[in-house]
Design an enzyme around this catalytic site. Structure first.
Site, PDB file in Angstrom:
ATOM      1  N   GLY A  21       0.836  -1.200   0.000  1.00  0.00           N
ATOM      2  CA  GLY A  21       0.000   0.000   0.000  1.00  0.00           C
ATOM      3  C   GLY A  21       0.864   1.241   0.000  1.00  0.00           C
ATOM      4  O   GLY A  21       2.059   1.181  -0.310  1.00  0.00           O
ATOM      5  N   ASN A  22       0.261   2.363   0.395  1.00  0.00           N
ATOM      6  CA  ASN A  22       1.019   3.614   0.294  1.00  0.00           C
ATOM      7  C   ASN A  22       1.985   3.785   1.475  1.00  0.00           C
ATOM      8  O   ASN A  22       1.887   3.116   2.497  1.00  0.00           O
ATOM      9  CB  ASN A  22       0.063   4.816   0.149  1.00  0.00           C
ATOM     10  CG  ASN A  22      -0.739   5.049   1.415  1.00  0.00           C
ATOM     11  OD1 ASN A  22      -0.208   5.463   2.436  1.00  0.00           O
ATOM     12  ND2 ASN A  22      -2.029   4.744   1.356  1.00  0.00           N
ATOM     13  N   VAL A  45       0.704   4.868   5.206  1.00  0.00           N
ATOM     14  CA  VAL A  45       0.196   3.740   5.998  1.00  0.00           C
ATOM     15  C   VAL A  45       1.342   2.762   6.294  1.00  0.00           C
ATOM     16  O   VAL A  45       1.387   2.152   7.374  1.00  0.00           O
ATOM     17  CB  VAL A  45      -0.994   3.048   5.281  1.00  0.00           C
ATOM     18  CG1 VAL A  45      -1.451   1.823   6.058  1.00  0.00           C
ATOM     19  CG2 VAL A  45      -2.161   4.021   5.137  1.00  0.00           C
ATOM     20  N   GLY A  46       2.284   2.665   5.375  1.00  0.00           N
ATOM     21  CA  GLY A  46       3.463   1.812   5.597  1.00  0.00           C
ATOM     22  C   GLY A  46       4.156   2.178   6.904  1.00  0.00           C
ATOM     23  O   GLY A  46       4.601   1.311   7.663  1.00  0.00           O
ATOM     24  N   GLU A  61       5.677  -3.297   0.848  1.00  0.00           N
ATOM     25  CA  GLU A  61       5.661  -3.109  -0.610  1.00  0.00           C
ATOM     26  C   GLU A  61       4.911  -1.815  -0.887  1.00  0.00           C
ATOM     27  O   GLU A  61       3.685  -1.782  -0.850  1.00  0.00           O
ATOM     28  CB  GLU A  61       4.955  -4.297  -1.285  1.00  0.00           C
ATOM     29  CG  GLU A  61       5.731  -5.592  -1.222  1.00  0.00           C
ATOM     30  CD  GLU A  61       6.939  -5.620  -2.149  1.00  0.00           C
ATOM     31  OE1 GLU A  61       6.974  -4.835  -3.123  1.00  0.00           O
ATOM     32  OE2 GLU A  61       7.856  -6.417  -1.899  1.00  0.00           O
ATOM     33  N   CYS A  72       1.662   0.275  -9.119  1.00  0.00           N
ATOM     34  CA  CYS A  72       2.718   0.857  -8.274  1.00  0.00           C
ATOM     35  C   CYS A  72       3.984   1.151  -9.059  1.00  0.00           C
ATOM     36  O   CYS A  72       4.729   2.066  -8.726  1.00  0.00           O
ATOM     37  CB  CYS A  72       3.044  -0.080  -7.122  1.00  0.00           C
ATOM     38  SG  CYS A  72       3.456  -1.743  -7.666  1.00  0.00           S
TER      39      CYS A  72
HETATM   40  P1  NAD Z   1      -5.370   0.810   0.278  1.00  0.00           P
HETATM   41  O1  NAD Z   1      -6.140   2.059   0.482  1.00  0.00           O
HETATM   42  O2  NAD Z   1      -6.072  -0.410  -0.172  1.00  0.00           O
HETATM   43  O3  NAD Z   1      -4.555   0.540   1.611  1.00  0.00           O
HETATM   44  C1  NAD Z   1      -3.742  -0.600   1.744  1.00  0.00           C
HETATM   45  C2  NAD Z   1      -4.107  -1.345   3.002  1.00  0.00           C
HETATM   46  O4  NAD Z   1      -3.811  -0.534   4.128  1.00  0.00           O
HETATM   47  C3  NAD Z   1      -5.580  -1.688   3.081  1.00  0.00           C
HETATM   48  O5  NAD Z   1      -5.716  -3.051   3.390  1.00  0.00           O
HETATM   49  C4  NAD Z   1      -6.123  -0.779   4.169  1.00  0.00           C
HETATM   50  O6  NAD Z   1      -7.139  -1.387   4.928  1.00  0.00           O
HETATM   51  C5  NAD Z   1      -4.910  -0.508   5.014  1.00  0.00           C
HETATM   52  N1  NAD Z   1      -4.978   0.800   5.636  1.00  0.00           N
HETATM   53  C6  NAD Z   1      -5.345   1.972   5.053  1.00  0.00           C
HETATM   54  N2  NAD Z   1      -5.261   2.998   5.927  1.00  0.00           N
HETATM   55  C7  NAD Z   1      -4.826   2.461   7.099  1.00  0.00           C
HETATM   56  C8  NAD Z   1      -4.529   3.005   8.386  1.00  0.00           C
HETATM   57  N3  NAD Z   1      -4.661   4.297   8.640  1.00  0.00           N
HETATM   58  N4  NAD Z   1      -4.097   2.153   9.338  1.00  0.00           N
HETATM   59  C9  NAD Z   1      -3.955   0.840   9.093  1.00  0.00           C
HETATM   60  N5  NAD Z   1      -4.229   0.277   7.894  1.00  0.00           N
HETATM   61  C10 NAD Z   1      -4.654   1.070   6.914  1.00  0.00           C
HETATM   62  O7  NAD Z   1      -4.250   1.006  -0.813  1.00  0.00           O
HETATM   63  P2  NAD Z   1      -3.401   2.283  -1.166  1.00  0.00           P
HETATM   64  O8  NAD Z   1      -2.472   2.570  -0.048  1.00  0.00           O
HETATM   65  O9  NAD Z   1      -4.218   3.369  -1.737  1.00  0.00           O
HETATM   66  O10 NAD Z   1      -2.577   1.590  -2.371  1.00  0.00           O
HETATM   67  C11 NAD Z   1      -1.948   2.329  -3.317  1.00  0.00           C
HETATM   68  C12 NAD Z   1      -0.496   2.476  -2.933  1.00  0.00           C
HETATM   69  O11 NAD Z   1       0.099   1.196  -2.814  1.00  0.00           O
HETATM   70  C13 NAD Z   1       0.309   3.213  -3.972  1.00  0.00           C
HETATM   71  O12 NAD Z   1       1.248   4.027  -3.329  1.00  0.00           O
HETATM   72  C14 NAD Z   1       1.011   2.097  -4.722  1.00  0.00           C
HETATM   73  O13 NAD Z   1       2.189   2.517  -5.343  1.00  0.00           O
HETATM   74  C15 NAD Z   1       1.253   1.109  -3.629  1.00  0.00           C
HETATM   75  N6  NAD Z   1       1.355  -0.255  -4.142  1.00  0.00           N
HETATM   76  C16 NAD Z   1       2.539  -0.878  -4.040  1.00  0.00           C
HETATM   77  C17 NAD Z   1       2.678  -2.149  -4.577  1.00  0.00           C
HETATM   78  C18 NAD Z   1       3.986  -2.871  -4.499  1.00  0.00           C
HETATM   79  O14 NAD Z   1       4.004  -4.058  -4.800  1.00  0.00           O
HETATM   80  N7  NAD Z   1       5.066  -2.231  -4.127  1.00  0.00           N
HETATM   81  C19 NAD Z   1       1.592  -2.767  -5.198  1.00  0.00           C
HETATM   82  C20 NAD Z   1       0.397  -2.086  -5.249  1.00  0.00           C
HETATM   83  C21 NAD Z   1       0.269  -0.818  -4.722  1.00  0.00           C
END
Ligand code: NAD
Length: 507
Positions: free
Chosen positions: A188-189, A192-193, A210, A244
């Site tokens: 994810g982003n 949140v990471g 990731e 991503c």
């Molecule tokens: P998303 O909104 O689905 O969030 C990812 C996960 O984090 C979800 O399961 C969500 O429930 C959890 N989450 C969200 N907010 C949270 C919080 N405050 N506390 C705890 N958990 C929380 O996805 P996203 O972040 O919008 O995904 C897009 C991002 O992910 C982009 O930055 C993209 O580049 C990155 N991404 C990376 C990869 C990779 O393999 N490196 C793949 C896909 C997407």
């Protein structure tokens, strides 16, 4: 759905039963996952279509089939991967059995993102299974149809005692994160990471993160711009730009920009027709929040191609922006949509300088036929992966780790790296002297060196035994011979020392 504390407690007990460790069990679960992907192909692609309007071709190829191939790879290689590996042994351990075992961590948590909602949870899940772990799977609530389907299907194909789907949004993920896991795999982003990393740190839980960021593309004058435009647009427009590793912006000179824009006009028409909105091959933005975020980034931009959009259909036309400044909103955050800004740089050095002033990208793309330029980027930039003369394709090269560095992530997976990610490499060292009884005395003869009384003689001998020797190129056996001779010599001296110590022990 049980509360997270009960869920993790039950899973930990079930892991402790040892049932997930045997090869046969892991194989059966991986076969179950494969069957899920086969039997439910239509349901899965339909759910992704509902969530993202992702064309069936893209959903099949980049999610269902791709995931299935990763699972098959695990099935075919699992037995081999599970075997302990034998590292080379330093001299003092020549007689020992030195091994590296792949040990399951235990209770793992897999948190997925919405843009590839099947692949991003099922590949890590396959890795967790292959490595002998139990898992909680938390699909993204932002792709609700896929999340619900996974919650319904996974218990039908995998042993429910060991793999649990836990659906929900931020509150549910937060309460999951308050529990102690043995490994967390998050996609994810980056914001949140950081939350995930902080929660994991409370329990010293290891993580794979990731994440994403802005993936730059540099094009120099040696590149065939028509070919470059095809490859860059493929990466940018797949899944309506919501990948991503999508190329996020281009760095090139003015002439290359002009050639790129004119080639891009032709290519977009060739792929999607007069109006991409009517094309079955073009996806949509996931939701209104992301749609509004992307459109806001276009404010004040000079649009060279595209720019039209429709919130009711979550449609944004393939768009190319020129004359971008470094302070423009498009250059401040990951775009994650079908918009491609071009920023003018004079040469490769300026491009490298531009890239290095920003966060480390997940992927860096370089289009050039010059080996010198390749070497320059390799040496002077840092990114999760680097791909020369193409975009995205490194994703499916499963013999290299896929992952980020710095702000774009930590750790990697795909192919055997997924198995390794979910395994603790436990080094073991078994003293043969204790097993072969007759050698007991020889073992103790050597051990005398490390126990009191401490003497300079002992210190010198230990130094001699443990001193690293430079490898002798092409003469591996000669260096072994040298090492063996040193060992023999040391033993002789040692024997004298033992007699001496033995003689004085009772005195
Ligand atoms: P998303 O909104 O689905 O969030 C990812 C996960 O984090 C979800 O399961 C969500 O429930 C959890 N989450 C969200 N907010 C949270 C919080 N405050 N506390 C705890 N958990 C929380 O996805 P996203 O972040 O919008 O995904 C897009 C991002 O992910 C982009 O930055 C993209 O580049 C990155 N991404 C990376 C990869 C990779 O393999 N490196 C793949 C896909 C997407």
């Amino acid at each position: 759905m049980s509360n997270p504390a009960d869920l993790v407690f039950t899973l930990r007990n079930n892991f402790n039963s040892g049932n997930t460790r045997p090869y046969e069990f892991r194989l059966k679960q991986l076969q179950g996952l494969c069957k899920l992907l086969d039997d439910q192909e239509k349901e899965l692609t339909d759910a992704i279509l509902k969530d993202l309007r992702k064309p069936r071709f893209e959903a099949l190829l980049y999610e269902v089939k791709y995931t299935k191939n990763e699972v098959l790879n695990m099935i075919y290689n699992l037995k081999e991967w599970m075997k302990p590996t034998k590292p080379s042994k330093p001299l003092p351990f020549l007689m020992d059995e030195v091994l590296i075992h792949s040990e399951p961590y235990g209770v793992t948590l897999i948190v997925g993102a919405w843009n590839y909602p099947i692949m991003l949870v099922l590949i890590p899940l396959a890795g967790a299974i292959a490595a002998g772990n139990v898992a909680v799977i938390k699909p993204s609530e932002v792709a609700p149809h896929t999340a619900e389907l996974l919650q319904e299907l996974i218990p039908k194909y995998l042993d429910q005692e060991f793999y649990k789907v836990y659906c929900g949004g931020i509150p549910e993920t937060t309460s999951l994160l308050s529990q102690r896991f043995d490994y967390i795999f998050y996609t994810g982003n980056c914001q949140v990471g950081k939350i995930i990393h902080a929660a994991a740190a409370k329990h010293l839980t290891p993580v794979t993160l990731e994440m994403g960021g802005k993936c730059p593309v540099f094009i120099d004058q040696t590149a065939d711009v028509e070919m470059v435009a095809r490859r860059v647009l493929f990466g940018r427009l797949l899944n309506a730009g919501q990948s991503c590793i999508a190329p996020d912006y281009i760095l090139c000179d003015k002439l290359t920009e002009q050639k790129f824009v004119s080639a891009a006009k032709k290519i977009i028409k060739e792929w999607y027709g007069e109006n991409a909105k009517d094309s079955p091959c073009y996806g949509r933005i996931i939701n209104e929040r992301h749609f509004n975020r992307i459109i806001k980034l276009l404010e004040g931009a000079k649009i060279a191609i595209g720019g039209s959009h429709d919130i009711n259909d979550l449609y944004i036309e393939p768009t190319i922006v020129t004359d971008v400044t470094p302070t423009h909103p498009l250059m401040q955050e990951e775009i994650f949509g079908p918009i491609l800004p071009i920023f003018i740089v004079d040469n490769a050095s300026s491009a490298i300088d531009f890239i290095n002033k920003r966060e480390k990208p997940l992927a860096l793309y370089l289009f050039s036929t010059s080996k010198t330029t390749h070497a320059l980027f390799l040496e002077y930039t840092s990114s999760g992966n680097m791909l020369i003369n193409d975009t995205l394709m490194h994703f499916s090269c499963d013999t290299i780790p896929f992952g980020g560095v710095g702000n774009s992530g930590m750790g990697g997976y795909h192919g055997k790296y997924t198995f390794d990610t979910f395994s603790h490499p436990k080094g073991t060292n078994c003293s043969v002297f204790q097993i072969i009884k007759k050698l007991d005395k020889v073992g103790e003869l050597i051990n005398i060196l490390r126990v009191p009384p401490y003497t300079d003689q002992k210190l010198n001998l230990i130094n001699m035994f443990t001193m690293k020797l430079p490898p002798i190129p092409g003469l591996k056996h000669l260096s072994t011979l040298v090492v063996f001779s040193v060992g023999m010599f040391a033993s002789l001296i040692l024997n004298r020392g033992y007699n001496y110590w033995g003689a004085h022990k009772d005195a």
